[in-house]
Motif scaffolding. Structure first.
Motif, PDB file in Angstrom:
ATOM      1  N   ASP A 472       0.825  -1.206   0.000  1.00 12.65           N
ATOM      2  CA  ASP A 472       0.000   0.000   0.000  1.00 12.65           C
ATOM      3  C   ASP A 472       0.870   1.272   0.000  1.00 12.65           C
ATOM      4  OD1 ASP A 472      -2.563   1.054  -0.212  1.00 12.65           O
ATOM      5  OD2 ASP A 472      -2.744   1.408   1.952  1.00 12.65           O
ATOM      6  N   THR A 473       2.069   1.175  -0.556  1.00 13.70           N
ATOM      7  CA  THR A 473       2.943   2.348  -0.725  1.00 13.70           C
ATOM      8  C   THR A 473       3.462   2.310  -2.168  1.00 13.70           C
ATOM      9  OG1 THR A 473       4.879   1.072  -0.069  1.00 13.70           O
ATOM     10  CG2 THR A 473       3.788   2.329   1.662  1.00 13.70           C
ATOM     11  N   LYS A 474       4.121   3.394  -2.592  1.00  9.40           N
ATOM     12  CA  LYS A 474       4.581   3.451  -3.982  1.00  9.40           C
ATOM     13  C   LYS A 474       6.023   2.975  -4.161  1.00  9.40           C
ATOM     14  CE  LYS A 474       1.381   6.855  -5.736  1.00  9.40           C
ATOM     15  NZ  LYS A 474       1.191   8.223  -6.206  1.00  9.40           N
ATOM     16  N   HIS A 475       6.659   2.581  -3.058  1.00  7.60           N
ATOM     17  CA  HIS A 475       8.031   2.086  -3.183  1.00  7.60           C
ATOM     18  C   HIS A 475       8.237   0.942  -2.210  1.00  7.60           C
ATOM     19  CE1 HIS A 475       8.661   4.184   0.546  1.00  7.60           C
ATOM     20  NE2 HIS A 475       8.034   5.208   0.007  1.00  7.60           N
ATOM     21  N   GLY A 476       9.323   0.239  -2.386  1.00  6.71           N
ATOM     22  CA  GLY A 476       9.585  -0.901  -1.506  1.00  6.71           C
ATOM     23  C   GLY A 476      10.927  -1.502  -1.834  1.00  6.71           C
ATOM     24  N   PRO A 477      11.233  -2.668  -1.260  1.00  7.55           N
ATOM     25  CA  PRO A 477      12.530  -3.305  -1.529  1.00  7.55           C
ATOM     26  C   PRO A 477      12.653  -3.735  -2.988  1.00  7.55           C
ATOM     27  CG  PRO A 477      11.280  -4.484   0.186  1.00  7.55           C
ATOM     28  CD  PRO A 477      10.370  -3.480  -0.388  1.00  7.55           C
ATOM     29  N   ARG A 478      13.856  -3.998  -3.425  1.00  6.43           N
ATOM     30  CA  ARG A 478      14.104  -4.423  -4.801  1.00  6.43           C
ATOM     31  C   ARG A 478      13.143  -5.565  -5.177  1.00  6.43           C
ATOM     32  NH1 ARG A 478      17.729  -4.184  -8.999  1.00  6.43           N
ATOM     33  NH2 ARG A 478      18.134  -6.248  -9.836  1.00  6.43           N
ATOM     34  N   ALA A 479      12.405  -5.346  -6.285  1.00  8.30           N
ATOM     35  CA  ALA A 479      11.204  -6.153  -6.553  1.00  8.30           C
ATOM     36  C   ALA A 479      11.460  -7.656  -6.688  1.00  8.30           C
ATOM     37  CB  ALA A 479      10.500  -5.615  -7.786  1.00  8.30           C
ATOM     38  N   GLY A 480      12.472  -8.052  -7.478  1.00  9.80           N
ATOM     39  CA  GLY A 480      12.670  -9.482  -7.729  1.00  9.80           C
ATOM     40  C   GLY A 480      12.834 -10.267  -6.444  1.00  9.80           C
ATOM     41  N   TYR A 481      13.758  -9.833  -5.605  1.00 10.52           N
ATOM     42  CA  TYR A 481      14.030 -10.535  -4.355  1.00 10.52           C
ATOM     43  C   TYR A 481      12.820 -10.474  -3.428  1.00 10.52           C
ATOM     44  CZ  TYR A 481      16.587 -12.319  -0.407  1.00 10.52           C
ATOM     45  OH  TYR A 481      16.994 -13.093   0.645  1.00 10.52           O
ATOM     46  N   PHE A 482      12.157  -9.333  -3.447  1.00 15.34           N
ATOM     47  CA  PHE A 482      10.983  -9.122  -2.594  1.00 15.34           C
ATOM     48  C   PHE A 482       9.868 -10.102  -2.969  1.00 15.34           C
ATOM     49  CE2 PHE A 482       7.175  -6.233  -1.784  1.00 15.34           C
ATOM     50  CZ  PHE A 482       7.131  -6.514  -0.425  1.00 15.34           C
ATOM     51  N   LEU A 483       9.549 -10.183  -4.269  1.00 20.21           N
ATOM     52  CA  LEU A 483       8.464 -11.059  -4.732  1.00 20.21           C
ATOM     53  C   LEU A 483       8.813 -12.524  -4.470  1.00 20.21           C
ATOM     54  CD1 LEU A 483       7.490  -9.271  -8.071  1.00 20.21           C
ATOM     55  CD2 LEU A 483       6.342  -9.137  -5.850  1.00 20.21           C
ATOM     56  N   GLN A 484      10.076 -12.855  -4.718  1.00 13.22           N
ATOM     57  CA  GLN A 484      10.477 -14.234  -4.485  1.00 13.22           C
ATOM     58  C   GLN A 484      10.348 -14.596  -3.000  1.00 13.22           C
ATOM     59  OE1 GLN A 484      14.479 -15.473  -4.543  1.00 13.22           O
ATOM     60  NE2 GLN A 484      14.066 -17.271  -5.790  1.00 13.22           N
ATOM     61  N   SER A 485      10.726 -13.635  -2.143  1.00 16.22           N
ATOM     62  CA  SER A 485      10.643 -13.881  -0.700  1.00 16.22           C
ATOM     63  C   SER A 485       9.193 -14.043  -0.243  1.00 16.22           C
ATOM     64  CB  SER A 485      11.294 -12.740   0.074  1.00 16.22           C
ATOM     65  OG  SER A 485      12.645 -12.645  -0.288  1.00 16.22           O
ATOM     66  N   LEU A 486       8.288 -13.304  -0.882  1.00 15.25           N
ATOM     67  CA  LEU A 486       6.866 -13.411  -0.514  1.00 15.25           C
ATOM     68  C   LEU A 486       6.286 -14.758  -0.932  1.00 15.25           C
ATOM     69  CD1 LEU A 486       5.833  -9.847  -1.608  1.00 15.25           C
ATOM     70  CD2 LEU A 486       5.536 -10.740   0.706  1.00 15.25           C
ATOM     71  N   GLY A 487       6.865 -15.338  -1.958  1.00 18.62           N
ATOM     72  CA  GLY A 487       6.369 -16.632  -2.464  1.00 18.62           C
ATOM     73  C   GLY A 487       5.467 -16.396  -3.674  1.00 18.62           C
ATOM     74  N   ILE A 488       5.664 -17.218  -4.688  1.00 22.00           N
ATOM     75  CA  ILE A 488       4.931 -17.047  -5.950  1.00 22.00           C
ATOM     76  C   ILE A 488       3.411 -17.172  -5.727  1.00 22.00           C
ATOM     77  CG2 ILE A 488       4.608 -17.971  -8.298  1.00 22.00           C
ATOM     78  CD1 ILE A 488       7.348 -16.729  -7.942  1.00 22.00           C
ATOM     79  N   ASP A 489       3.013 -18.128  -4.897  1.00 18.14           N
ATOM     80  CA  ASP A 489       1.571 -18.331  -4.657  1.00 18.14           C
ATOM     81  C   ASP A 489       0.919 -17.076  -4.092  1.00 18.14           C
ATOM     82  OD1 ASP A 489       1.768 -20.879  -5.542  1.00 18.14           O
ATOM     83  OD2 ASP A 489       1.832 -21.812  -3.540  1.00 18.14           O
ATOM     84  N   PHE A 490       1.588 -16.519  -3.114  1.00 20.39           N
ATOM     85  CA  PHE A 490       1.054 -15.307  -2.486  1.00 20.39           C
ATOM     86  C   PHE A 490       0.924 -14.186  -3.512  1.00 20.39           C
ATOM     87  CE2 PHE A 490       1.776 -11.116  -0.701  1.00 20.39           C
ATOM     88  CZ  PHE A 490       0.877 -11.064   0.354  1.00 20.39           C
ATOM     89  N   VAL A 491       1.966 -14.001  -4.301  1.00 18.00           N
ATOM     90  CA  VAL A 491       1.993 -12.898  -5.268  1.00 18.00           C
ATOM     91  C   VAL A 491       0.897 -13.103  -6.333  1.00 18.00           C
ATOM     92  CG1 VAL A 491       3.387 -11.745  -7.038  1.00 18.00           C
ATOM     93  CG2 VAL A 491       4.447 -12.470  -4.888  1.00 18.00           C
ATOM     94  N   ARG A 492       0.812 -14.327  -6.802  1.00 25.35           N
ATOM     95  CA  ARG A 492      -0.184 -14.616  -7.854  1.00 25.35           C
ATOM     96  C   ARG A 492      -1.592 -14.306  -7.340  1.00 25.35           C
ATOM     97  NH1 ARG A 492       0.841 -20.106  -8.925  1.00 25.35           N
ATOM     98  NH2 ARG A 492       2.313 -19.730 -10.615  1.00 25.35           N
ATOM     99  N   LYS A 493      -1.870 -14.812  -6.149  1.00 25.25           N
ATOM    100  CA  LYS A 493      -3.219 -14.645  -5.573  1.00 25.25           C
ATOM    101  C   LYS A 493      -3.534 -13.151  -5.376  1.00 25.25           C
ATOM    102  CE  LYS A 493      -5.997 -16.468  -1.725  1.00 25.25           C
ATOM    103  NZ  LYS A 493      -5.991 -15.437  -0.662  1.00 25.25           N
ATOM    104  N   ARG A 494      -2.573 -12.433  -4.772  1.00 21.31           N
ATOM    105  CA  ARG A 494      -2.802 -11.012  -4.498  1.00 21.31           C
ATOM    106  C   ARG A 494      -3.022 -10.217  -5.770  1.00 21.31           C
ATOM    107  NH1 ARG A 494      -1.654  -7.494  -0.299  1.00 21.31           N
ATOM    108  NH2 ARG A 494      -2.461  -9.231   0.893  1.00 21.31           N
ATOM    109  N   PHE A 495      -2.197 -10.450  -6.781  1.00 15.94           N
ATOM    110  CA  PHE A 495      -2.304  -9.645  -8.001  1.00 15.94           C
ATOM    111  C   PHE A 495      -3.632  -9.921  -8.721  1.00 15.94           C
ATOM    112  CE2 PHE A 495       2.523  -8.767  -8.821  1.00 15.94           C
ATOM    113  CZ  PHE A 495       2.576  -8.138  -7.585  1.00 15.94           C
ATOM    114  N   MET A 496      -4.122 -11.159  -8.638  1.00 14.39           N
ATOM    115  CA  MET A 496      -5.411 -11.478  -9.263  1.00 14.39           C
ATOM    116  C   MET A 496      -6.558 -10.808  -8.513  1.00 14.39           C
ATOM    117  SD  MET A 496      -4.605 -13.191 -11.922  1.00 14.39           S
ATOM    118  CE  MET A 496      -5.978 -14.112 -12.604  1.00 14.39           C
ATOM    119  N   GLU A 497      -6.383 -10.668  -7.193  1.00 16.63           N
ATOM    120  CA  GLU A 497      -7.442 -10.087  -6.352  1.00 16.63           C
ATOM    121  C   GLU A 497      -7.642  -8.586  -6.593  1.00 16.63           C
ATOM    122  OE1 GLU A 497      -7.086 -12.883  -2.300  1.00 16.63           O
ATOM    123  OE2 GLU A 497      -6.123 -10.923  -2.393  1.00 16.63           O
ATOM    124  N   ILE A 498      -6.560  -7.934  -7.007  1.00 14.74           N
ATOM    125  CA  ILE A 498      -6.630  -6.465  -7.134  1.00 14.74           C
ATOM    126  C   ILE A 498      -7.565  -6.063  -8.279  1.00 14.74           C
ATOM    127  CG2 ILE A 498      -5.261  -4.393  -7.720  1.00 14.74           C
ATOM    128  CD1 ILE A 498      -4.660  -5.291  -4.894  1.00 14.74           C
TER     129      ILE A 498
END
Ligand SMILES: [Zn+2]
Ligand SMILES: [Zn+2]
Length: 498
Positions: A472-498
């Motif tokens: 919920d902010t416009k910036h954050g940690p370096r994206a690749g490492y950040f997304l990988q750390s969150l886990g692909i499942d989490f990212v996929r689900k969240r992005f579809m929900e938006i």
């Protein structure tokens, strides 16, 4: 970079040419929080001590705590009633916070604890005890007997006027307890007569009830403690300064050779100026050792030659020093060797990553390890130990010193307040659809550019959409490492929900 000889080794070599066994003196006045600038004295001494010992010599550090110095003024951190203690020895003044037996103990004790954590072994001497138990008495007598000679040296070397009633000894006034307001009026071999300019009292003290002025005290302790080496700040090293007068007094009055000098520069706190406890511009050492691993605290100072000025930034600047340490660690760098404390191991997880992973995991040790495993780290016992140790520091550093833009919290879907445009939604959906389970951090990063192009949205807006959707902010940690750390499942689900 060429492997040039480390400053501590160069100094150790010079010292060993003269003597195989050395006593290194350090001295710090506990008049306020003992800070990183003061620690430079101890770490300079300790790096040289270690270097001498590794080369087969003997070395020990004596730390003389100047507990008998007068309180120079009421510092900004002191309550108004401390006006009445100005001029009294620090060891005789009550603790401003009431937790120790004196003012000097209040600032000394946490520093001594820090020296222990940093593995700097010292023999501790407290100046008030040394004077009062008579350790200095021979030096006091010698100084009083040689009053004229010392006065001449002071005049010749420092160029200062020395008043006719000047004395190398300052008796402590028996009436007002001040140690900086008496004038000696007579000396008969073991009693000193004086008059106090503060309260008008006239009386007599033994030679154990007072102290030598700094410029005489310094060479006196060289003789008294058999000091061979001493690091000191550049103020003492100025032409006509206390090292210049000390040298001459040492030779002509105390018949000794002055110690080998190691002059060091100040440490500035970035954007604030030189660290001075009297001005409240400090990073207390006790605080630093809670927030940073001891090897990093040591490395921060040992990596620079003593004569180099250090601009210290406990925020991002420190993170850069940690990057440098981790890189140097793998190359068996000499500054790193001289900084290590105890048996520690370093895994290949950078501190920077621990900051990101730790925040995602809510600092839960098991969750941190799960994420690291997903990031491709092999979870060995060594890694586990290292990560558990350094994650605690990463959390503390983040809370205490990190700039705000490094802090984040992964939000629940319901907490996301950001607005998303149609093309941002399209990008997030397309990105989610392109995800594969085993994508590396680099691949995930590159995918942002590829998908942004296909979705017809600028890469910078694509990154913003990602951070908005998760933080919920416009910036954050370096994206690749950040997304990988969150886990692909989490990212996929969240992005579809938006
Ligand atoms: Zn206290
Ligand atoms: Zn007095």
């Amino acid at each position: 970079m060429d492997r040039i000889i480390h400053w501590a080794d160069a100094i150790a070599d010079k010292i060993l040419e003269k003597k195989n066994s050395s006593r290194i003196a350090t001295g710090i006045t506990p008049s306020g929080h003992i800070h990183l600038g003061n620690l430079r004295e101890m770490l300079t001494a300790d790096a040289v001590r270690r270097a001498i010992q590794e080369k087969g010599g003997d070395a020990e550090i004596v730390y003389i705590a100047d507990t008998f110095d007068p309180l120079r003024k009421r510092y900004p951190f002191l309550p108004e009633e401390y006006d009445e203690y100005v001029g009294m020895p620090l060891s005789d003044i009550p603790d401003p916070e009431g937790c120790h037996k004196s003012y000097s103990e209040h600032f000394l004790e946490p520093f001594i604890e820090s020296l222990d954590i940093l593995e700097i072994p010292v023999t501790l001497k407290k100046a008030d005890e040394m004077y009062r138990n008579g350790e200095y008495s021979e030096m006091v007598v010698l100084s009083l007997r040689n009053r004229d000679k010392i006065a001449r040296i002071m005049r010749d070397v420092s160029g200062r006027d020395v008043e006719d009633n000047w004395s190398p000894f300052m008796p402590q006034c028996k009436n007002c307890r001040r140690i900086n307001s008496t004038a000696v009026t007579g000396f008969d071999g073991d009693r000193v007569r004086y008059r106090c300019s503060n309260c008008g009292f006239e009386g007599e003290n033994s030679i154990n009830e007072g102290k030598l002025v700094w410029r005489v005290d310094w060479p006196a302790r060289w003789k008294l403690l058999g000091i061979d080496v001493e690091p000191f700040g550049k103020d003492h090293a100025a032409a006509g300064g206390s090292y210049d007068t000390g040298k001459k007094i040492a030779r002509e009055v105390f018949s000794i050779e002055p110690p080998f000098p190691i002059v060091y520069e100040w440490i500035n706190l970035r954007g604030k100026g030189a660290m001075k406890s009297s001005k409240g511009i400090v990073v207390p050492v006790r605080e630093m050792v809670e927030v940073l691993p001891p090897e990093i605290v040591r490395y921060t100072i040992i990596r620079s030659r003593p004569e180099r000025h250090i601009e210290f930034d406990p925020g991002l600047g420190l993170l850069e020093i940690i990057d440098e340490f981790e890189d140097a660690f793998r190359k068996s760098d000499r500054s790193v060797e001289l900084s290590l404390v105890g048996e520690i191991t370093y895994s290949d997880v950078p501190f920077r990553h621990l900051i990101v992973v730790g925040q995602i995991a809510g600092w839960d040790a098991e969750r941190i390890l799960e994420i690291l495993e997903r990031n491709g780290h092999e979870i060995t016992e060594t890694l586990r130990e290292d990560v558990e140790r350094r994650a605690r520091y990463a959390k503390a550093w983040l809370e205490r010193y990190a700039p705000e833009n490094l802090k984040f919290r992964v939000k629940n879907r319901e907490e996301i307040r950001s607005e998303f445009s149609d093309d941002e939604r399209r990008f997030l959906r397309m990105y989610a659809e392109s995800l594969q389970d085993d994508m590396s951090a680099e691949r995930l990063h590159k995918l942002v550019y590829d998908v942004a192009e296909k979705a017809g949205i600028k890469a910078s807006r694509a990154f913003q959409a990602i951070y908005k959707a998760i933080l919920d902010t416009k910036h954050g940690p370096r994206a690749g490492y950040f997304l990988q750390s969150l886990g692909i499942d989490f990212v996929r689900k969240r992005f579809m929900e938006i």
